[in-house]
Design an enzyme around this catalytic site. Structure first.
Site, PDB file in Angstrom:
ATOM      1  N   TRP A  24       0.815  -1.218   0.000  1.00 44.75           N
ATOM      2  CA  TRP A  24       0.000   0.000   0.000  1.00 44.75           C
ATOM      3  C   TRP A  24       0.846   1.263   0.000  1.00 44.75           C
ATOM      4  CZ3 TRP A  24      -1.069   3.341   4.476  1.00 44.75           C
ATOM      5  CH2 TRP A  24      -0.350   2.988   5.637  1.00 44.75           C
ATOM      6  N   ASP A  25       2.147   1.098   0.218  1.00 48.54           N
ATOM      7  CA  ASP A  25       3.085   2.203   0.137  1.00 48.54           C
ATOM      8  C   ASP A  25       2.881   2.993  -1.150  1.00 48.54           C
ATOM      9  OD1 ASP A  25       3.979   0.181   1.858  1.00 48.54           O
ATOM     10  OD2 ASP A  25       6.079   0.694   1.602  1.00 48.54           O
TER      11      ASP A  25
ATOM     12  N   GLN B 139       4.347   3.153  13.257  1.00 46.59           N
ATOM     13  CA  GLN B 139       4.210   4.308  12.366  1.00 46.59           C
ATOM     14  C   GLN B 139       2.837   4.896  12.607  1.00 46.59           C
ATOM     15  OE1 GLN B 139       3.971   1.681   8.569  1.00 46.59           O
ATOM     16  NE2 GLN B 139       3.066   3.625   7.977  1.00 46.59           N
TER      17      GLN B 139
ATOM     18  N   GLU C  73       1.648  -1.573  12.916  1.00 42.99           N
ATOM     19  CA  GLU C  73       1.693  -3.044  12.992  1.00 42.99           C
ATOM     20  C   GLU C  73       2.165  -3.548  14.359  1.00 42.99           C
ATOM     21  OE1 GLU C  73       4.131  -3.544   9.548  1.00 42.99           O
ATOM     22  OE2 GLU C  73       2.439  -4.185   8.293  1.00 42.99           O
TER      23      GLU C  73
END
Lengths: 771, 771
Positions: B360-361, B604, B491
């Site tokens: 998805w980056d 993140q 995550e």
């Protein structure tokens, strides 16, 4: 139910007819074991069909490399697994030079297997018509001696039926074996020495990495028409990994040629490494001097003694009878209780899955069986096993960031080290710690033997209490201690917060540890000083524990009036299992993991596991409420699940339901409910089956330090009976629809409770309590 | 920071001095690529030291077997990974018969690497004193042509300094290569054909299982003192997997011997399988006719064009300047946007980790960079990539139990199929679906090109909306829709309930899909009919979606006045990162996974990722509150984290903090913050670095369909400038401490906003806005 080929019989497991697709299942079902070793029901002679070879030595394992996707800190590097050991049972048979192989015979008829549970032997017989037109009757009897637990014995009888033949028998040893469940095709064994001496042979082999040194051995005797032929092998066939002894014999039509093979293992855990071959020779001499038949007689006596104490009879329901005896038989085959270094692997000696390792199953399910049907030393050995692993449990907790002697027992272990590697289990299924403390409580409650606690148990309890205190988090929001990120007994939920069972057990562990500290201080001051000195436990630490216990958070729904399995359980879509299409079950085969996780379905009782352990903390009405709430979501996809529900359904007087759960647990493997019996049997859940009868139907409890019963009987049965060894007194209970009978051995009176009323038992006088 | 050996330079990456421990790191940092292929900075000549060989072909992958502990239903069987491709760069060099090998030379001096980012080439030079006492000056220049993207070129210059020597050059091709990151030591390539023709050679090889057919090729030219020596190889060294051409040349002391090697790959994704060798010959002819120097001139021009548009200048801070250019350079090396079958792997062509696959980056981080610095077709190609995978996303959702065209895009993919296999990611990190919808919105917002939506995007949006509706659960307790069992962008939390970001995105996806349905219906009725016909979307289904969106649950704390990252977040022990001992960080290296999971630490931005995507939904005060609440718990152990925090800190006028985050993101690899650069570069996060400047410091947004800026500048810088291609108009922005300058190309006026005020730009007239 997935299969129905096992013939109903009250004392034996019987298969009739040869079907190649059943071979691997039967290899599991007809497994034999004697606590020290185990053997799947593989054929002695060559078999070129599909088979799963398995010979196992208790306590001999291999650290297979961990296989995992993304590595997480704290994972063990190795996953210990039970090893397929060198083959001692092999006897190749050549008829006029052609190998006997049931997969290639023109006809195989009258094929029959019998596992005689009463006497502890396994027999296979058949008539084969070989490719070279010889008709043979073969009968093979095999057992692993309970008395000489390094020895197995085989009597292999061959009778040519249609012609005179030359038979070559090649009994052999082979260390060139493989493991089905190997991760990396590693070699597990290093063979160091092969010796052939007359009728005897020896292979010395060590496991790689763990360096268990073993000697696998054999000795052969031959008989023609029952007369011994004293002859050394005609030739020796030896390569780097195997030794075979070739015996050639002319056998006339109708004559019986017998090969008696004695074999087995000696291991350096019981002998000096350099004395393995002499130890093997000595074991072989004893066995061979006795001879097959005398050894078999001893076997029958030994099993007779076991059954004398542990048998459960069921009248009027032969499948239930066969089921419970199969369970009791397998438990006794798996663990004899002689050796506190050993434990009970979920598959015993019948397969490789779960690595033959120790799980919390032992404490939660197996100990009650061994306590009640064996000398109490057996259960104590199981407790000692964990005490001996305390240092490793402390190291394990340290790896996860705990300190100051906090102990986390491994989820799966061989030697005390963790050897499971899924984060949601290894790191999170921490309730296992509680089961270990509960077993200490349970052992004392049942046996009255307090000595384990000051001697060993208190240190275990301290380590466990320390763990729970450190693992709990003060939630400022709730002003309560919460336990975040756990997996409960219901492994269909991962990484949940405040699993009620875990929180309840954590609080109980701390309370119990504090209570036992006081009791040991008062009654065993020397032990107390020693333990406090060793653990450096301070009052201020203890008060931290107590704060956690006092302010533990328990998720509860006021509306439903039940404790919640975990935070957020009521957010789930609460559709009962009964409303799921059959085609979607078992969900662990039909659904993706995320779907399972967000569903309400319960693999095995979770809140109800807590209600089982701590039944006396709750009213029967509360039990009923929780059972009614959770049972409809329980899919019982763990073998450990139905027994507990059977016990609770019986307690709630729901006997139809209790009976259905009972059948499911007792014939799980015989009827192969989970379609996997070929991988091995579910040994630890078999103890749950025993509990279903004794605690479920019999209603046995300890109340106020006394045995108590509340006997019930499924309408499908005429009567059932069982015995319990309660504090060195043997009590026999016989339950029918009209009455219960109680009979005590020993010399003194003992009072028990039956349906809440006191009953005084006089030795050898049957007391009848009418319904 | 973990290393400091890269010399500061505004346009080049430079290493000086030969240190064997740095070889693998430098092989990553000096990687070259041209969108179609990539090459780590491995040496051409033999090197017996520690090295990580990597040659990669875009889109050519291998389905490596999934490696996992306990299998879960729904796992993909294979994990697609980028392959180390046959080696085309190799040139063994023998000096008087002895192999040149920097690992065995007596002395290596003046070793220098330069990656010239301005011109797009990599050079390595050194003086070596060989074991047989020859002193040599070597200079090797290499590039992968942007214009002829199947071609790479090497100029290998050798000058003996102390004696006349015989030099044997052996340019070769080799398909006998291995992958570092292979799970099972499988063979990945099957070599089918080797051809040697004069100065040319060809190896045809196909990938196992995926059957990509490739031809690796080479052609050599030799020069002595710049004069071409037209000579066929003295001998051909060929085995089953490789071909080498041996050229022997006497070279006098001081003379320059040059080997020019052209090589590369042609693949059957671009050519007919049977025409690969002719295609290779044609590519070689073009390259060879042009010659190395002319090809290099084209390379410089091509890179000049790229820089013309995408350069960012920073005055007064050379390390920041070098960092941002390195990031822009690598992004351009990785993805040219020419081919909608390709995408941007997290490590580009610089290593194997993350399998070279799409995450998805791309949608969350990379698209803004490509949109603003390239023709809009490039970003559109990235959107088309997902449209082309829609069917596979629907299949993927079906595997997990969804139906009726619900689409779940894979977490990791090569060809549209999922190829990641950790349940907590694969099955649960479903927010990725939202990023794909957001990219559609973002593309239209920035480019104004609506056509993608009726043509392709609307179908994607429908599949995604269907997924969210089915994935949400109605909580009867809350009378709200909840989303259970997810992993958010952070995550370090797995299987949580009601991750705010996921819930917010799910609701937004549905709302946006509904809005676009209406817009397409109104404006593109034919497309609408086609899409409704194909998807069979009904009003009743749409109203189900809308119910879910309208009643979506968002965890919120009234006390803290923030949205909660997930249910139960406030139960955690909220100790800020600043209060953690340094020795405990990075927590992913120091802590066990369970400890990470139950901690509040954020890998993140998670809630903040939502505030980034939907900034205009919230006030700056709200952003500040959430930033203040979550930033202290953010450990930034994902390369994608600091850029987002830099942008938000800048928005909040916290420029010191913004600058620290900027440095961390822009020099992550050059300074090797995460101690892993030898495994490859962090390509996708490099786009985040670009955003940190343009959106963070420059404050670029689209407001009311117009460009808007709020320029700020770190005190450490004197000035910075960047360009954006906004709807085919190029705008240059130059920011200093006193003022911002804006300059537009094209022919028409354009109005923008600067610090909230409208500014009208006339082409080629610089507008200065004072602070």
């Amino acid at each position: 139910m997935n299969q129905e080929y096992i013939k109903p019989d009250s004392w034996s497991i019987i298969e009739e007819g040869f079907e190649r697709e059943r071979v691997k299942s039967s290899e599991s079902l007809f497994s034999i074991g004697n606590g020290a070793m185990g053997q799947r029901a593989n054929f002695e002679e060559k078999y070129s069909g599909d088979t799963f070879q398995g010979s196992y030595i208790a306590g001999v394992y291999y650290p297979d490399k961990t296989r995992v996707g993304w590595w997480k800190n704290g994972y063990p590097e190795y996953f210990a697994k039970v090893l397929n050991a060198p083959n001692w049972i092999g006897i190749d048979v050549f008829i006029e030079g052609e190998a006997l192989d049931l997969a290639t015979c023109k006809v195989v008829k009258d094929f029959r297997r019998e596992l005689n549970m009463k006497e502890g032997w396994y027999r296979r017989s058949f008539t084969a018509f070989t490719p070279n037109e010889v008709e043979l009757a073969v009968k093979v009897t095999r057992f692993l001696s309970l008395d000489l637990d390094e020895i197995g014995a085989i009597k292999y009888e061959i009778k040519p039926l249609n012609t005179d033949v030359e038979i070559t028998a090649l009994p052999y040893l082979d260390s060139g074996i493989t493991n089905e469940d190997s991760n990396w095709d590693d070699k597990f064994w290093s063979t160091t020495n092969l010796i052939s001496e007359g009728k005897q042979a020896f292979i010395e082999a060590s496991t790689m990495k763990t360096n268990f040194a073993t000697c696998t051995f054999m000795r052969t005797k031959l008989f023609l028409n029952k007369k011994e032929i004293d002859r050394d092998p005609a030739s020796v066939q030896q390569d780097e990994l195997s030794i075979g002894h070739s015996y050639v014999q002319k056998v006339k039509k109708g004559e019986a040629f017998e090969i008696h093979k004695f074999g087995g293992y000696v291991v350096d855990t019981n002998h000096k490494k350099e004395a393995l071959v002499p130890a093997a020779k000595s074991a072989l001499k004893t066995a061979s001097d006795l001879g097959f038949d005398a050894l078999l007689e001893l076997q029958k006596e030994a099993w007779n003694k076991i059954w004398e104490m542990s048998d459960i009879t069921i009248e009027g329901d032969i499948k239930a009878q066969q089921g419970i005896r199969f369970n009791i038989f397998q438990l006794n085959q798996t663990y004899s209780g002689k050796d506190s270094r050993l434990n009970i692997g979920p598959k015993g000696f019948t397969g490789e899955k779960y690595g033959g390792s120790t799980y919390w199953d032992t404490e939660a399910y197996c100990i009650p069986f061994y306590m009640a049907t064996k000398d109490q030393g057996v259960a104590r050995n199981l407790l000692e096993y964990r005490f001996n692993h305390l240092e490793k449990a402390i190291e394990n907790a340290e790896k996860l960031g705990f300190s100051n002697g906090a102990a986390l027992y491994p989820m799966v272990t061989m030697n005390g080290e963790e050897c499971h590697n899924e984060w949601e289990i290894t790191f999170e299924e921490i309730h296992r710690n509680g089961a270990i403390a509960f077993a200490i409580y349970n052992y004392y409650r049942f046996t009255g033997d307090y000595s384990y606690i000051p001697e060993m148990g208190l240190e275990v309890l301290i380590g466990i209490a320390r763990f729970w205190q450190q693992r709990a988090t003060l939630s400022e929001k709730r002003n309560k201690y919460v336990i975040l990120g756990v997996t409960g007994p219901n492994e269909y939920e991962n990484n949940v917060n405040n699993n009620w069972y875990t929180n309840y057990l954590a609080k109980w562990c701390i309370d119990y540890a504090v209570e036992q500290l006081q009791k040991v201080k008062d009654g065993y001051p020397d032990d107390y000083d020693r333990i406090i000195g060793k653990t450096k436990l301070t009052d201020s630490e203890k008060s931290k524990w107590m704060k956690v216990a006092a302010k533990m958070y328990f998720p509860y729904s006021k509306e439903k009036e039940v404790f919640l399995q975990q935070d957020g359980f009521l957010d789930k879509e609460l559709i009962s299992v009964a409303d799921l299409p059959k085609s979607e079950r078992p969900i662990n085969q039909k659904w993706s993991w995320d779907r399972i996780l967000r569903s309400p379905y319960i693999k095995q009782g979770d809140v109800l596991q807590g209600f089982y352990f701590f039944e006396e903390h709750f009213t029967t009405e509360e039990l009923g409420k929780h059972f009614d709430f959770y049972e409809p979501f329980t899919v019982h996809e763990s073998s450990l699940s139905p027994c507990l529900h059977s016990i609770q359904a019986a307690k709630l007087n729901r006997m139809e339901q209790a009976y259905v759960f009972y059948l499911r647990t007792s014939r799980l493997d015989l009827d192969d409910y989970n379609k996997e019996v070929e991988e091995g049997l579910h040994i630890t859940s078999m103890a749950g089956t025993w509990m279903s009868i004794v605690e479920g139907f019999g209603g046995m409890r300890i109340v106020d330090d006394k045995l108590s019963f509340a006997p019930k009987i499924p309408r499908q049965w005429n009567a059932y009976s069982f015995k319990v060894n309660f504090r060195k007194r043997i009590l026999k209970i016989n339950v029918s629809h009209d009455e219960s009978k109680f009979e005590l051995d020993g010399k003194e009176e003992m009072s028990i409770r039956v349906n809440g009323k006191k009953v005084v038992l006089t030795p050898r006088e049957e007391v009848i309590v009418k319904k």
